[in-house]
Design a protein around this motif. Sequence first.
Motif, PDB file in Angstrom:
ATOM      1  N   PHE A 135     -30.492  21.103 -14.183  1.00 27.40           N
ATOM      2  CA  PHE A 135     -31.768  20.560 -13.724  1.00 27.40           C
ATOM      3  C   PHE A 135     -31.681  19.051 -13.609  1.00 27.40           C
ATOM      4  N   TRP A 136     -32.386  18.500 -12.628  1.00 23.81           N
ATOM      5  CA  TRP A 136     -32.414  17.037 -12.474  1.00 23.81           C
ATOM      6  C   TRP A 136     -33.847  16.569 -12.310  1.00 23.81           C
ATOM      7  N   THR A 137     -34.109  15.377 -12.847  1.00 17.76           N
ATOM      8  CA  THR A 137     -35.416  14.760 -12.586  1.00 17.76           C
ATOM      9  C   THR A 137     -35.311  14.042 -11.246  1.00 17.76           C
ATOM     10  N   GLU A 154     -32.717  22.840  -5.484  1.00 17.46           N
ATOM     11  CA  GLU A 154     -33.889  23.678  -5.191  1.00 17.46           C
ATOM     12  C   GLU A 154     -35.004  23.296  -6.151  1.00 17.46           C
ATOM     13  N   PHE A 155     -36.241  23.326  -5.655  1.00 18.15           N
ATOM     14  CA  PHE A 155     -37.359  23.035  -6.547  1.00 18.15           C
ATOM     15  C   PHE A 155     -37.699  24.279  -7.359  1.00 18.15           C
ATOM     16  N   MET A 156     -37.865  24.118  -8.656  1.00 14.62           N
ATOM     17  CA  MET A 156     -38.145  25.254  -9.526  1.00 14.62           C
ATOM     18  C   MET A 156     -39.364  24.936 -10.395  1.00 14.62           C
ATOM     19  N   GLU A 157     -40.130  25.956 -10.655  1.00 12.68           N
ATOM     20  CA  GLU A 157     -41.278  25.801 -11.531  1.00 12.68           C
ATOM     21  C   GLU A 157     -41.285  27.015 -12.449  1.00 12.68           C
ATOM     22  N   GLU A 158     -41.145  26.807 -13.738  1.00 10.84           N
ATOM     23  CA  GLU A 158     -41.125  27.953 -14.642  1.00 10.84           C
ATOM     24  C   GLU A 158     -41.437  27.524 -16.069  1.00 10.84           C
ATOM     25  N   GLU A 159     -41.714  28.511 -16.899  1.00  8.96           N
ATOM     26  CA  GLU A 159     -41.840  28.280 -18.338  1.00  8.96           C
ATOM     27  C   GLU A 159     -40.442  28.319 -18.898  1.00  8.96           C
ATOM     28  N   SER A 160     -40.101  27.353 -19.704  1.00  7.68           N
ATOM     29  CA  SER A 160     -38.744  27.328 -20.223  1.00  7.68           C
ATOM     30  C   SER A 160     -38.725  26.879 -21.672  1.00  7.68           C
ATOM     31  N   TYR A 161     -37.572  27.148 -22.291  1.00  7.72           N
ATOM     32  CA  TYR A 161     -37.349  26.589 -23.620  1.00  7.72           C
ATOM     33  C   TYR A 161     -36.610  25.265 -23.461  1.00  7.72           C
ATOM     34  N   GLY A 199     -31.346   6.842 -21.679  1.00  5.37           N
ATOM     35  CA  GLY A 199     -32.436   7.703 -22.159  1.00  5.37           C
ATOM     36  C   GLY A 199     -32.098   9.178 -22.036  1.00  5.37           C
ATOM     37  N   LEU A 200     -32.010   9.868 -23.166  1.00  2.00           N
ATOM     38  CA  LEU A 200     -31.728  11.309 -23.131  1.00  2.00           C
ATOM     39  C   LEU A 200     -33.045  12.074 -23.066  1.00  2.00           C
ATOM     40  N   GLU A 201     -33.166  12.927 -22.059  1.00  2.00           N
ATOM     41  CA  GLU A 201     -34.360  13.768 -22.006  1.00  2.00           C
ATOM     42  C   GLU A 201     -34.071  15.074 -22.730  1.00  2.00           C
ATOM     43  N   ASP A 202     -35.117  15.774 -23.147  1.00  2.00           N
ATOM     44  CA  ASP A 202     -34.909  17.094 -23.725  1.00  2.00           C
ATOM     45  C   ASP A 202     -34.334  17.996 -22.641  1.00  2.00           C
ATOM     46  N   LEU A 203     -33.508  18.912 -23.085  1.00  2.00           N
ATOM     47  CA  LEU A 203     -32.741  19.719 -22.128  1.00  2.00           C
ATOM     48  C   LEU A 203     -33.382  21.092 -21.957  1.00  2.00           C
ATOM     49  N   CYS A 204     -33.531  21.492 -20.707  1.00  2.00           N
ATOM     50  CA  CYS A 204     -34.071  22.815 -20.419  1.00  2.00           C
ATOM     51  C   CYS A 204     -32.970  23.850 -20.691  1.00  2.00           C
ATOM     52  N   VAL A 205     -33.205  24.747 -21.657  1.00  2.00           N
ATOM     53  CA  VAL A 205     -32.121  25.622 -22.109  1.00  2.00           C
ATOM     54  C   VAL A 205     -32.380  27.116 -21.899  1.00  2.00           C
ATOM     55  N   SER A 206     -33.306  27.445 -20.991  1.00  2.00           N
ATOM     56  CA  SER A 206     -33.446  28.866 -20.653  1.00  2.00           C
ATOM     57  C   SER A 206     -33.866  29.007 -19.204  1.00  2.00           C
ATOM     58  N   TYR A 225     -29.485  29.102 -21.105  1.00  2.00           N
ATOM     59  CA  TYR A 225     -28.832  28.163 -20.178  1.00  2.00           C
ATOM     60  C   TYR A 225     -27.314  28.258 -20.300  1.00  2.00           C
ATOM     61  N   VAL A 226     -26.660  28.302 -19.138  1.00  2.00           N
ATOM     62  CA  VAL A 226     -25.235  28.605 -19.112  1.00  2.00           C
ATOM     63  C   VAL A 226     -24.381  27.610 -19.904  1.00  2.00           C
ATOM     64  N   TRP A 227     -24.808  26.339 -19.969  1.00  2.00           N
ATOM     65  CA  TRP A 227     -23.963  25.378 -20.711  1.00  2.00           C
ATOM     66  C   TRP A 227     -24.045  25.553 -22.223  1.00  2.00           C
TER      67      TRP A 227
END
Length: 516
Positions: A135-137, A154-161, A199-206, A225-227
Amino acid sequence: MSQNNTFYITTPIYYPSDNLHIGHAYTTVAADAMARFKRLTGHEVWFLTGSDEHGQKIERTAKAKGQSPIEYVDKIVAGFENLWDKLKITNDDFIRTTEERHQRTVQKIFQQLYDQGDIYKAGYKGWYCTPCETFWTDARLEEGNCPDCGRPVEFMEEESYFFRMSKYASRLLQHIDDNPEFIQPVSRRNEMVSFINSGLEDLCVSRTTFDWGIQVPFDHKHVIYVWIDALTNYISALDYGSEDESKYNKFWPADVHLMAKDIVRFHAIIWPIILMAAELPLPKQVIAHGWLLLEGGKMSKSKGNVVDPLVLIDKYGLDAIRYYLLRELPFGSDGYYSESALVQRINQDLANDLGNLFNRTAAMVKKYFDGHLEKPTALEGPDQEFIELAQKTPQTVENLMERMDISNALAAVWQLVGRANKYLEETSPWALARDPERKQRCNDVLYNVAECMRMVTVMVTPIMPDFPPRAWPLLGLEGQTELHTWDSLTWGNMAKTTMQKGKPLFPRIDLETLEE
Ligand code: MSP
C-alpha cells in the motif's frame, strides 16, 4: 541465543509467480558460497531458502492459467528445487509458506501482536500495488505510480488490521545506531535511516480482497499481509513456536539475511519491528547486494530478456557460472550480465590462469619426475616473496569473505594464481630440467607451485564445488583429506606427492564456433 560456532544464513524466499532467472541464482549462489565457506572454517551452518507462495498476484496468475493456486505453485516450486540442485546449492532446509509449520507460526505471532494491542482494526483507503503487494499513501506515489516498480496502482477501500510500526521507530533507529554492522553496505544503512526519519506509518497487515493467504486467526474474512507472512519464514523454518524449539534456540538470531537492495526495507525495518514487538532477538546482519542488470535494464519476463541459468550451466559448466556470478558483481553495487563477459572470464581466468597453471605444472612433474615431488631443501630467487604471498592469502580471503565481499576474495586468490604463473616464468623449470645439476632446484620450484595449487584448491572450494574433485587427483592428494581443510592452509603442510597428468581442467571457448 545462538552459540558462537553456529552460522545461520538465509536467502529471500522467492515468488513462484514465474521461473527463476540468473538474478535470483546470483543471491542463492552467493549465500551458498558463504555457507560452504563457513562450514569449511569449522562452523555449524544452517542455510535456508524457500518460496513465498501467497498473495493476489499468484492467485491471479494461477487463475489465468486455469489452475488452482496450489496446483500452480507446486509446479513452479519443483522448478526452484531443480535449479538449486543443478547449481549444487547446499541449503539445509527449504521452506514453503503454504506448509503447516509455517502457517501455524505466522498465526501465532499475529495473534500475539493483536493480543498485546500492537495490531488494531481500522478503515483504510489508499493505493495498492499488486505486483509489490504494498500500500502507498498519496505522498509516496511517483507520478501516480508505485515508487518501487513504477507500475500503476489500484485504489482500495477496506477494513483492515494495522500494525503499530510507528511505536517502534525510535527503538529501531537506536538499534541501527548501536550496531553499525546491522545493515550493510553503509549506503543501504543510510537509506534506511532516512526512510525511518521521514516518518514510519502504521502498516496495513491484512487484506479482504482475495483469499490466497494465511487467515487472520480471529477474523476469517481477512488474510495476513504477504510480507508479514513471508518474513516469518526465517523463524517458522526453525520451528519457532512449536513444541520442540531446539533448532530455533540453536540458530536464532540469524547471522545474515541476504538479498538484493529491492527488498532491504522489508528486512531492515518491518522485520526487526515485528521481532521487537514479539520480544525476539533481531538478526545480526541484513546484507543487500546490487542488481545484476542487462544492457537493456533490469531482467524481467515482460521485457523478454530473462537469462535462464539452466541453459548456461549446460553450455558452460557449473563452476564457470558460479565463478562468473560471484566475481563479476562488486560487493554492494550493480553489475552487468553479458554472455561475452562470461566467456571472457572463462577463457582468461579459468582457462589461461587457473587451468593452465594446474595442467602445465602437472605435465612437467610427470615428465621430469614421473609425478613425484619432495619438500624443497633450499630457498632461492623469488621463492621467499612467492611463499609469503601464498602464506598470507588465506587470511586475506577470510577477511573479505567475513564481509561477504566474495568478488574481492576471488580477486585475492587470482592474484596468487597470477603470481604462481609468473613464478614459473621466472624460475623456468623446463630449463632446469635439462641440467642434471639443477634437478633438486627443479623439484623445489615445482613443489612450491604444487603447494600453492593445493592452497588455491581449498580456497576456491566454496565457490566452485566441481573443481576440487578434479584437482585433487591431479595433485595426487585425493585421499589426503587432512590437506583439504581450511586449517591445513599453512605453507609446507604437503610433505610430498605424486601428481597425475590430467585432461585440461578448463578448455578455452572459441566464441566464433560458439556462435555457429
Ligand atoms: N518474495 C519476496 C521475498 C520475501 S523474503 C521474506 C520477493 N521475491 S522475489 O522473487 O521477487 O525475489 C527478489 C530477490 O531475488 C531479490 O532481493 C534478489 O535477492 C533476487 N533477485 C531478483 N532479481 C535479481 C537481479 N536482477 N539481480 C540481483 N538479484 C536479483 O521479493
